[in-house]
Motif scaffolding. Structure first.
Motif, mmCIF file in Angstrom:
data_model
loop_
_atom_site.group_PDB
_atom_site.id
_atom_site.type_symbol
_atom_site.label_atom_id
_atom_site.label_comp_id
_atom_site.label_asym_id
_atom_site.label_seq_id
_atom_site.Cartn_x
_atom_site.Cartn_y
_atom_site.Cartn_z
ATOM 1 N N GLN A 198 0.822 -1.216 0.000
ATOM 2 C CA GLN A 198 0.000 0.000 0.000
ATOM 3 C C GLN A 198 0.855 1.266 0.000
ATOM 4 O OE1 GLN A 198 -3.185 0.166 2.925
ATOM 5 N NE2 GLN A 198 -3.037 2.401 3.033
ATOM 6 N N HIS A 199 0.425 2.249 -0.775
ATOM 7 C CA HIS A 199 1.036 3.573 -0.705
ATOM 8 C C HIS A 199 0.651 4.197 0.632
ATOM 9 C CE1 HIS A 199 2.042 7.718 -1.558
ATOM 10 N NE2 HIS A 199 2.537 7.372 -2.733
ATOM 11 N N PRO A 200 1.615 4.696 1.410
ATOM 12 C CA PRO A 200 1.295 5.181 2.755
ATOM 13 C C PRO A 200 0.425 6.433 2.788
ATOM 14 C CG PRO A 200 3.602 5.609 2.223
ATOM 15 C CD PRO A 200 3.071 4.735 1.135
ATOM 16 N N ARG A 201 0.299 7.135 1.665
ATOM 17 C CA ARG A 201 -0.519 8.344 1.668
ATOM 18 C C ARG A 201 -1.739 8.250 0.749
ATOM 19 N NH1 ARG A 201 1.626 8.518 5.531
ATOM 20 N NH2 ARG A 201 3.134 9.996 6.391
ATOM 21 N N ASP A 202 -1.905 7.120 0.088
ATOM 22 C CA ASP A 202 -3.051 6.938 -0.799
ATOM 23 C C ASP A 202 -3.573 5.517 -0.620
ATOM 24 O OD1 ASP A 202 -4.930 6.698 -2.768
ATOM 25 O OD2 ASP A 202 -3.643 7.402 -4.407
ATOM 26 N N ASP A 222 2.852 4.530 9.362
ATOM 27 C CA ASP A 222 2.361 5.612 10.224
ATOM 28 C C ASP A 222 0.892 5.938 9.966
ATOM 29 O OD1 ASP A 222 2.428 6.937 7.790
ATOM 30 O OD2 ASP A 222 4.007 8.351 8.358
ATOM 31 N N TYR A 223 0.318 5.354 8.923
ATOM 32 C CA TYR A 223 -1.077 5.603 8.556
ATOM 33 C C TYR A 223 -2.049 4.656 9.265
ATOM 34 C CZ TYR A 223 0.163 1.655 5.574
ATOM 35 O OH TYR A 223 0.623 0.443 5.123
ATOM 36 N N VAL A 224 -1.544 3.621 9.925
ATOM 37 C CA VAL A 224 -2.423 2.595 10.497
ATOM 38 C C VAL A 224 -3.191 3.132 11.700
ATOM 39 C CG1 VAL A 224 -2.494 0.328 11.607
ATOM 40 C CG2 VAL A 224 -0.965 0.725 9.656
ATOM 41 N N HIS A 231 0.652 12.661 10.736
ATOM 42 C CA HIS A 231 1.301 11.356 10.847
ATOM 43 C C HIS A 231 2.647 11.411 11.572
ATOM 44 C CE1 HIS A 231 -1.503 10.821 7.440
ATOM 45 N NE2 HIS A 231 -1.648 9.591 7.911
ATOM 46 N N ARG A 232 2.905 12.524 12.238
ATOM 47 C CA ARG A 232 4.159 12.599 12.987
ATOM 48 C C ARG A 232 4.135 11.660 14.192
ATOM 49 N NH1 ARG A 232 6.610 18.048 15.968
ATOM 50 N NH2 ARG A 232 8.450 17.029 16.898
ATOM 51 N N TYR A 233 2.981 11.540 14.812
ATOM 52 C CA TYR A 233 2.821 10.653 15.971
ATOM 53 C C TYR A 233 1.875 9.524 15.588
ATOM 54 C CZ TYR A 233 4.832 14.690 18.331
ATOM 55 O OH TYR A 233 5.649 15.739 18.689
#
Length: 316
Positions: A198-202, A222-224, A231-233
């Motif tokens: 998966q693309h992390p931003r799409d 970081d998207y989960v 998405h910093r935290y």
């Protein structure tokens, strides 16, 4: 689903680990295949019930509440023993005792704020894998207030167990998706199982695909479970700082077992590149893909990808 060689592709799905898990198998007896898949799913759900932090009666929740657990289930012991070994090999970059940090950030997210430095320091004082005692007789937390989470390894381990059950029942062409992937054999002759990354931003896009070659595949991103809109935290923590590692959006690892693949994705996000590669090399045949927050993709030679999009130019 009938296949050209006369066999059938059968699938079954169920809820486990807070998501939908599924198993696909190719076999000439769909009734026997479905029975084996059902057995694998039930054992996966039992592992979830043992290791989740979201059910008060799970062994992990009982350990966290009391600080000690007598006569732990063998599944739990195996996962914890591996986790302690990975903590040692990674210099503490992997640590199942980060649950106080997860609880802190989750509570602050519900209150629509971020924790203060003092909040983080207090939670981090309860983190430390060396204070966790693991044996077949008991599991114990060394300090009051400590707690563990196995969200970073349980799904990979469940994938191993499900795959083993299917193999023992005579299914040799299977794809297991328990949040992490395991595959044996192929979907059809000369057509291996393939898993997209998966693309992390799409959520609707892929950065590439991996041909499943008998290894297991796991991803952390970081998207989960983000705790901030930028998405910093998020749910992966650097145990040494108490906050999420800043460089990467996601990591994908292929390894000989699901437990290793799942576990490695966390220190692969935390460690600097040279140390991450050194840790990866401790596990024969393991490969990784690192996806930076700037969109750059780096793949180890043990991790061939297909259909990669053009990569952005490095920052000046």
């Amino acid at each position: 689903e009938p296949l050209p060689d006369g066999r059938r592709l059968v699938r079954r799905a169920a809820l486990a680990f807070g998501t939908t898990m599924s198993i696909a198998a190719v076999h000439d007896d769909p009734v026997a295949a479905l029975a084996a898949i059902g057995e694998a799913i039930e054992e996966t759900r039992r592992i979830d019930a043992l290791m989740t932090v979201f059910r008060p009666g799970s062994e992990v929740s009982r350990l966290n509440a009391a600080g000690v657990l007598s006569r732990p289930d063998p599944h739990l012991v195996r996962v914890l023993e591996f986790s302690q070994r990975l903590s040692e090999l990674s210099g503490g970059a992997f640590d199942v005792t980060v649950q106080p940090l997860w609880r802190l950030f989750a509570a602050c997210a519900r209150a629509r704020r971020l924790p203060s430095r003092d909040d983080i320091a207090r939670a981090r004082s309860l983190v430390g894998w060396t204070a966790l005692e693991v044996s077949h007789r008991r599991v114990a937390l060394g300090r009051p207030g400590m707690s563990i989470t196995l969200n970073g390894v349980a799904q990979g381990y469940a994938t191993d167990v499900a795959s083993s059950i299917l193999r023992e029942r005579g299914l040799h062409d299977v794809l297991v998706d328990a949040g992490e992937y395991g595959a044996q054999g192929s979907r059809q002759p000369r057509q291996p199982w393939t898993v997209g990354i998966q693309h992390p931003r799409d959520p609707g896009a892929l950065i590439g695909a991996v041909t499943m070659d008998g290894r297991f595949l796991a991803t952390s991103g970081d998207y989960v479970a983000p705790f901030s809109a930028d998405h910093r935290y998020h749910h992966v923590f650097d145990p040494h700082t108490g906050v999420s590692p800043p460089r990467l959006s996601s990591v994908v690892v292929a390894a000989a077992t699901g437990l290793v693949a799942d576990g490695l994705t966390k220190p692969m996000m935390v460690l600097e590149p040279a140390r991450a590669q050194a840790l990866l090399s401790r596990f024969i045949g393991a490969g990784a893909v690192w996806i930076g927050k700037d969109g750059r993709i780096v793949a180890s030679r043990e991790m061939p990808l297909t259909h990669l999009p053009p990569q952005p130019a490095p920052p000046s």
